[in-house]
Motif scaffolding. Sequence first.
Motif, PDB file in Angstrom:
ATOM      1  N   UNK A 192      67.630 -14.878   1.268  1.00  0.00           N
ATOM      2  CA  UNK A 192      66.409 -14.847   1.955  1.00  0.00           C
ATOM      3  C   UNK A 192      66.351 -16.064   3.019  1.00  0.00           C
ATOM      4  N   UNK A 193      67.022 -17.305   2.728  1.00  0.00           N
ATOM      5  CA  UNK A 193      67.011 -18.397   3.742  1.00  0.00           C
ATOM      6  C   UNK A 193      68.127 -17.859   4.811  1.00  0.00           C
ATOM      7  N   UNK A 194      69.028 -17.252   4.465  1.00  0.00           N
ATOM      8  CA  UNK A 194      69.991 -17.005   5.677  1.00  0.00           C
ATOM      9  C   UNK A 194      69.121 -15.990   6.759  1.00  0.00           C
ATOM     10  N   UNK A 195      68.297 -14.969   6.119  1.00  0.00           N
ATOM     11  CA  UNK A 195      67.662 -14.078   6.936  1.00  0.00           C
ATOM     12  C   UNK A 195      66.397 -14.878   7.650  1.00  0.00           C
ATOM     13  N   UNK A 214      64.960 -15.539  -5.287  1.00  0.00           N
ATOM     14  CA  UNK A 214      66.173 -16.508  -5.003  1.00  0.00           C
ATOM     15  C   UNK A 214      67.486 -15.704  -5.479  1.00  0.00           C
ATOM     16  N   UNK A 215      67.625 -14.562  -6.039  1.00  0.00           N
ATOM     17  CA  UNK A 215      68.714 -13.788  -6.091  1.00  0.00           C
ATOM     18  C   UNK A 215      69.009 -12.708  -5.293  1.00  0.00           C
ATOM     19  N   UNK A 225      76.365 -20.718   6.389  1.00  0.00           N
ATOM     20  CA  UNK A 225      75.306 -21.205   5.617  1.00  0.00           C
ATOM     21  C   UNK A 225      74.233 -20.986   6.569  1.00  0.00           C
ATOM     22  N   UNK A 226      72.760 -20.924   5.975  1.00  0.00           N
ATOM     23  CA  UNK A 226      71.543 -20.687   6.904  1.00  0.00           C
ATOM     24  C   UNK A 226      71.658 -21.565   8.204  1.00  0.00           C
ATOM     25  N   UNK A 227      71.962 -22.818   7.907  1.00  0.00           N
ATOM     26  CA  UNK A 227      72.084 -23.733   9.047  1.00  0.00           C
ATOM     27  C   UNK A 227      73.024 -23.402  10.279  1.00  0.00           C
ATOM     28  N   UNK A 228      74.195 -22.766   9.791  1.00  0.00           N
ATOM     29  CA  UNK A 228      75.116 -22.240  10.920  1.00  0.00           C
ATOM     30  C   UNK A 228      74.214 -21.377  11.670  1.00  0.00           C
ATOM     31  N   UNK A 269      65.341 -24.128  -7.286  1.00  0.00           N
ATOM     32  CA  UNK A 269      65.252 -22.616  -7.131  1.00  0.00           C
ATOM     33  C   UNK A 269      66.083 -22.624  -5.632  1.00  0.00           C
ATOM     34  N   UNK A 270      65.370 -23.279  -4.488  1.00  0.00           N
ATOM     35  CA  UNK A 270      65.635 -22.899  -3.227  1.00  0.00           C
ATOM     36  C   UNK A 270      66.931 -23.831  -2.603  1.00  0.00           C
ATOM     37  N   UNK A 271      66.964 -25.006  -3.312  1.00  0.00           N
ATOM     38  CA  UNK A 271      68.095 -25.876  -2.648  1.00  0.00           C
ATOM     39  C   UNK A 271      69.516 -25.222  -2.878  1.00  0.00           C
ATOM     40  N   UNK A 272      70.001 -24.627  -3.915  1.00  0.00           N
ATOM     41  CA  UNK A 272      71.343 -23.829  -3.691  1.00  0.00           C
ATOM     42  C   UNK A 272      71.448 -22.967  -2.691  1.00  0.00           C
ATOM     43  N   UNK A 273      70.455 -22.124  -2.434  1.00  0.00           N
ATOM     44  CA  UNK A 273      70.552 -21.374  -1.288  1.00  0.00           C
ATOM     45  C   UNK A 273      70.590 -21.981   0.204  1.00  0.00           C
ATOM     46  N   UNK A 274      70.180 -23.021   0.384  1.00  0.00           N
ATOM     47  CA  UNK A 274      70.620 -23.533   1.559  1.00  0.00           C
ATOM     48  C   UNK A 274      71.947 -24.064   2.006  1.00  0.00           C
ATOM     49  N   UNK A 275      72.638 -24.177   1.039  1.00  0.00           N
ATOM     50  CA  UNK A 275      74.183 -24.450   1.521  1.00  0.00           C
ATOM     51  C   UNK A 275      75.355 -23.113   0.752  1.00  0.00           C
ATOM     52  N   UNK A 276      74.537 -22.273   0.560  1.00  0.00           N
ATOM     53  CA  UNK A 276      75.275 -20.940   0.188  1.00  0.00           C
ATOM     54  C   UNK A 276      75.891 -20.328   1.477  1.00  0.00           C
ATOM     55  N   UNK A 277      77.165 -20.093   1.364  1.00  0.00           N
ATOM     56  CA  UNK A 277      77.825 -19.224   2.504  1.00  0.00           C
ATOM     57  C   UNK A 277      77.717 -17.703   2.221  1.00  0.00           C
TER      58      UNK A 277
END
Length: 93
Positions: free
Chosen positions: A34-37, A24-25, A73-76, A58-66
């Motif tokens: 890792x979610x961006x990737x 996660x880090x 974000x990964x969604x973008x 653990x993974x939730x904050x990664x979803x909205x991380x720019x």
Amino acid sequence: CNIQQEYKSAFLYNLISRDVDFVCSMKDQQKQNIIHKCAMTGNLRLLQILALMLPFEKYGPLLNEKDGTHQYTPLHYACMDMNLQMVETLLLM
């Protein structure tokens, strides 16, 4: 090719199960996690493995991380690639 995919999946499964905090880090030079990737490469399988193995906290904050390059974000990235399955999975996570 299928054996190689299975090997990669087994390797990632073992890595994730052994060191959740490390996974996660992890960030690259562009500050992409890792979610961006997963979103950028269309790796839906890894994204699903992460969602199943990691607790949401653990993974939730990664979803909205720019990221550090475009502030995406990964969604973008999933939307820019027009990857409907990835977009749906990210939204459901």
